[in-house]
Design a protein around this motif. Structure first.
Motif, PDB file in Angstrom:
ATOM      1  N   GLN A 193       0.819  -1.211   0.000  1.00 43.49           N
ATOM      2  CA  GLN A 193       0.000   0.000   0.000  1.00 43.49           C
ATOM      3  C   GLN A 193       0.853   1.261   0.000  1.00 43.49           C
ATOM      4  O   GLN A 193       0.557   2.234  -0.713  1.00 43.49           O
ATOM      5  N   LYS A 194       1.918   1.253   0.804  1.00 44.54           N
ATOM      6  CA  LYS A 194       2.759   2.450   0.897  1.00 44.54           C
ATOM      7  C   LYS A 194       3.462   2.740  -0.430  1.00 44.54           C
ATOM      8  O   LYS A 194       3.531   3.896  -0.873  1.00 44.54           O
ATOM      9  N   LYS A 217       5.106  20.483  -3.878  1.00 38.86           N
ATOM     10  CA  LYS A 217       5.935  20.376  -2.673  1.00 38.86           C
ATOM     11  C   LYS A 217       5.183  19.631  -1.567  1.00 38.86           C
ATOM     12  O   LYS A 217       5.770  18.817  -0.832  1.00 38.86           O
ATOM     13  N   GLN A 218       3.888  19.869  -1.465  1.00 41.03           N
ATOM     14  CA  GLN A 218       3.091  19.176  -0.451  1.00 41.03           C
ATOM     15  C   GLN A 218       3.044  17.674  -0.738  1.00 41.03           C
ATOM     16  O   GLN A 218       3.140  16.844   0.188  1.00 41.03           O
ATOM     17  N   GLU A 219       2.915  17.343  -2.013  1.00 40.60           N
ATOM     18  CA  GLU A 219       2.914  15.921  -2.377  1.00 40.60           C
ATOM     19  C   GLU A 219       4.265  15.273  -2.075  1.00 40.60           C
ATOM     20  O   GLU A 219       4.327  14.124  -1.618  1.00 40.60           O
ATOM     21  N   GLN A 225       7.040  11.481   4.120  1.00 40.70           N
ATOM     22  CA  GLN A 225       6.445  10.950   5.333  1.00 40.70           C
ATOM     23  C   GLN A 225       5.993   9.503   5.155  1.00 40.70           C
ATOM     24  O   GLN A 225       6.178   8.651   6.033  1.00 40.70           O
ATOM     25  N   THR A 226       5.418   9.211   3.988  1.00 40.45           N
ATOM     26  CA  THR A 226       4.968   7.837   3.714  1.00 40.45           C
ATOM     27  C   THR A 226       6.133   6.864   3.681  1.00 40.45           C
ATOM     28  O   THR A 226       6.063   5.743   4.203  1.00 40.45           O
ATOM     29  N   SER A 227       7.244   7.269   3.055  1.00 33.04           N
ATOM     30  CA  SER A 227       8.421   6.389   2.985  1.00 33.04           C
ATOM     31  C   SER A 227       9.001   6.144   4.372  1.00 33.04           C
ATOM     32  O   SER A 227       9.446   5.031   4.686  1.00 33.04           O
ATOM     33  N   ARG A 228       9.012   7.175   5.216  1.00 34.50           N
ATOM     34  CA  ARG A 228       9.508   7.000   6.577  1.00 34.50           C
ATOM     35  C   ARG A 228       8.610   6.055   7.372  1.00 34.50           C
ATOM     36  O   ARG A 228       9.093   5.213   8.143  1.00 34.50           O
TER      37      ARG A 228
END
Length: 377
Positions: A193-194, A217-219, A225-228
């Motif tokens: 999912q990530k 930039k927001q994306e 954040q998603t990868s972390r």
């Protein structure tokens, strides 16, 4: 069935020399006969018996029963005319190796009946001979009665043990497959999912980069954040896999010792919670092999397992109060010890085995410290 070269029975309570004597003694009983005709007949029966007896081990189906019938006839003849009853022991051994239960019972009843009848008739015609060796003849009859059941049940036990071993290996394979499927599901649910979300947001960010850089930039921040988050979840999965392995192995060995009626005392079981994966794998293997040896060979009543997290090394000690290791056999040839030493060589570990009023197995794996140029870890 055994192969033809197993003509001398094994594990029957009699030594190999006794069976060789049973093969040589017929010549004495035959040669003592008064006429040349009887000697020729006796030697012919003797050679015919051993030839058919050898062939019966390599034949299958109805030919086996025909061979046994001929052997029984020869045994009866040798008992009545020459007073030699020990061929019945060879036939009893062979009957004990018949796998079919119905075939075993039928042959056993026929053989026992014919042997008793032949013994009774021989006792009448060869009275002096039978009286002279009466104790040995009685022992021969007891062998005919008990030997088939001993061999039959021993073979049955070995067959069941082999089936149990195969079943345990199959269970182990299924457990490995199940663990792999669980890991695959966890990774799919975590990373699938990530990564899909990262891919979608990457495409969206590339489209917005020229027209709406703020949204792009927001994306990109969301991608970061998603990868972390994905990385943190993967580390958590690996950490859970790592900490569960040694704990699970501890549970297994405790159950094994409990079922073997061996008291188990474990100390320091939480001192090795943060081991590197390779070190933990080696400790699991050594613990499993050491406890298996305690159960199989030690005949002990207690087993102590001590885990230590020292400044310079990790240490595990498995000690029992059993019979120890026989001094005439080199330690490296014992069950699993050579394999443990080979596994420990990959991590510069050492294995020490001491046998004195029991056996102590000590596994030591040094901590490997990588230093930078400045001398710090």
């Amino acid at each position: 069935m055994y192969h033809w070269f197993h003509i001398f029975p094994k594990n029957t309570g009699l030594s190999l020399y006794a069976w060789i004597a049973f093969c040589i003694l017929p010549f004495y009983f035959i040669i003592r006969s008064s006429t040349l005709y009887e000697i020729i007949i006796g030697i012919t029966m003797l050679m015919l018996f051993f030839t058919i007896y050898r062939l019966s081990f390599v034949k299958q189906g109805w030919t086996v029963y025909v061979a046994l019938s001929i052997e029984m006839v020869i045994s009866i003849g040798m008992t009545i005319y020459f007073g030699y009853v020990y061929f019945a022991l060879f036939i009893a051994f062979f009957i004990g190796n018949v796998k079919s239960k119905s075939g075993f019972i039928s042959l056993y009843v026929v053989h026992l009946s014919t042997t008793v009848i032949a013994f009774a008739v021989g006792f009448i015609f060869q009275y002096d001979v039978f009286i002279a060796q009466l104790p040995f003849n009685v022992l021969g009859l007891l062998g005919v009665i008990l030997l088939p059941f001993t061999i039959y049940h021993r073979n049955r036990r070995e067959e069941l043990e082999s089936q149990l071993k195969d079943a345990n290996e199959r269970i182990s394979q299924l457990m490995v497959m199940e663990e792999r499927q669980r890991i695959a599901r966890d990774l799919h649910d975590t990373l699938g999912q990530k990564l899909s979300l990262i891919g979608l947001k990457s495409d969206l960010a590339s489209k917005l980069l020229s027209t709406k850089p703020d949204l792009a930039k927001q994306e990109l921040d969301d991608i970061n954040q998603t990868s972390r988050t994905a990385l943190s979840e993967v580390r958590e999965i690996v950490s859970n896999m790592r900490t569960a392995r040694l704990e699970d192995e501890m549970v297994r060995v405790q159950e094994l010792l409990r079922f073997s009626q061996i008291e188990c005392d474990i100390s320091g079981e939480h001192t090795l919670d943060q081991l590197p994966l390779l070190i933990e794998d080696v400790f699991c293997m050594c613990l499993r092999e050491s406890v298996t040896n305690v159960v199989k060979h030690s005949q002990s009543s207690t087993c102590q397992i001590q885990l230590s997290n020292l400044a310079e090394e990790w240490r595990m000690v498995v000690q029992d109060d059993g019979i120890g290791i026989k001094p005439e056999t080199p330690t490296d040839t014992k069950s699993g010890i050579k394999g443990m030493k080979e596994r420990l060589e990959f991590v510069n570990g050492k294995l020490e085995v001491h046998s004195n009023q029991g056996t102590e197995v000590m596994i030591r794996i040094p901590r490997i410290i990588h230093q930078t140029e400045g001398g710090h870890e």
